[in-house]
Design an enzyme around this catalytic site. Sequence first.
Site, PDB file in Angstrom:
ATOM      1  N   HIS A 138       0.848  -1.185   0.000  1.00 47.41           N
ATOM      2  CA  HIS A 138       0.000   0.000   0.000  1.00 47.41           C
ATOM      3  C   HIS A 138       0.888   1.240   0.000  1.00 47.41           C
ATOM      4  CE1 HIS A 138      -3.254   2.731   0.818  1.00 47.41           C
ATOM      5  NE2 HIS A 138      -2.669   3.152   1.930  1.00 47.41           N
ATOM      6  N   LYS A 159      -0.303  10.867   1.153  1.00 52.83           N
ATOM      7  CA  LYS A 159       0.593  10.320   0.127  1.00 52.83           C
ATOM      8  C   LYS A 159       0.183  10.769  -1.273  1.00 52.83           C
ATOM      9  CE  LYS A 159      -0.306   6.102   1.312  1.00 52.83           C
ATOM     10  NZ  LYS A 159      -1.222   6.386   2.453  1.00 52.83           N
ATOM     11  N   ASP A 177      -2.031   3.910  -4.570  1.00 50.84           N
ATOM     12  CA  ASP A 177      -2.773   2.981  -3.714  1.00 50.84           C
ATOM     13  C   ASP A 177      -2.111   1.604  -3.650  1.00 50.84           C
ATOM     14  OD1 ASP A 177      -4.770   2.260  -1.914  1.00 50.84           O
ATOM     15  OD2 ASP A 177      -6.001   1.413  -3.512  1.00 50.84           O
TER      16      ASP A 177
END
Length: 302
Positions: A138, A159, A177
């Site tokens: 992730h 992020k 992702d």
Amino acid sequence: MKSVTVEDLVKRFSLEVLAGASQLHRTISKTRVHRPGLEFVGYFDFFSQSHLQVLGSKEITYLHTLTEEERNDRIGNIVKYHPPCFVVTRNQKGLKYLMKYCEEEGIPLLRTPQATNKFIELVDAFLTKSMAQEIAVHGVCVNVSGIGILLRGKSGVGKSETAHTLIRRGHRLVADDIVVLKKISPETLLGTHNGKTKEFLALRSIGLINVSRLYGRKAFQDETRIVLDIELTKWQDNALNNELELLPKFSDYMDIKIPHIEIQLQPGRDVAGLVEAAANNWYLRQQGYSAAEDFMKRLQEE
């Protein structure tokens, strides 16, 4: 152990099928191609029978010089080992004898117009990536000035927003992702997307955006070598020191150690700028330059 089917190879490189069309389901389980040479004179001690076999101008020209009996003997000795397939380069002709043996033994015979060395280079890269050990993590993967970076952190830490700022500054998105990490060699870690998320970036309060459509094709690239692992964390008072040079830390992915940096977030802090600084500083270190060493040298000279 991962493998690639001959049909995958045919589709990927638009190969012409000359024989063995019913056997395209056969698998290639080795990452490097092989050019038979010594095998044509009967030496098979190191024959790579699980490898894709490439026949270039050198091999085909040699076969053309043989008598029919010699040629049948040389080829017969190789096909009995049932390699996954043969690929003839440079669109070479006069292959009826090869087609005959391949049909009889159920071995696909393929042909490409590409030069031998170029074809081998492309196929080796394709097989290495296709069969590489991989994991999914992730995070977000970006390429900053040619330097591959994995951005990690808890969900909602920022992020994707940091990646968006980097893209607006001219850098590139690789994956958002879900980042697929592939072990290409004992020292090389490749970051890429899983196909479904290609070009997409999810921004909270905005939704899903296509970075190529929004910022142009230069805003995205398919893959990058990962050389920095940056973790974004929430701000903690008195947790950061202003040291001249921090002790190196590393993250481990499939036994490959990647330099690890933690960047703490706080309103007003230019996180994207810090990521750029980390990338550029890593590059300078590869060139043998250390700002801390340079500074200490100046102090000593004083």
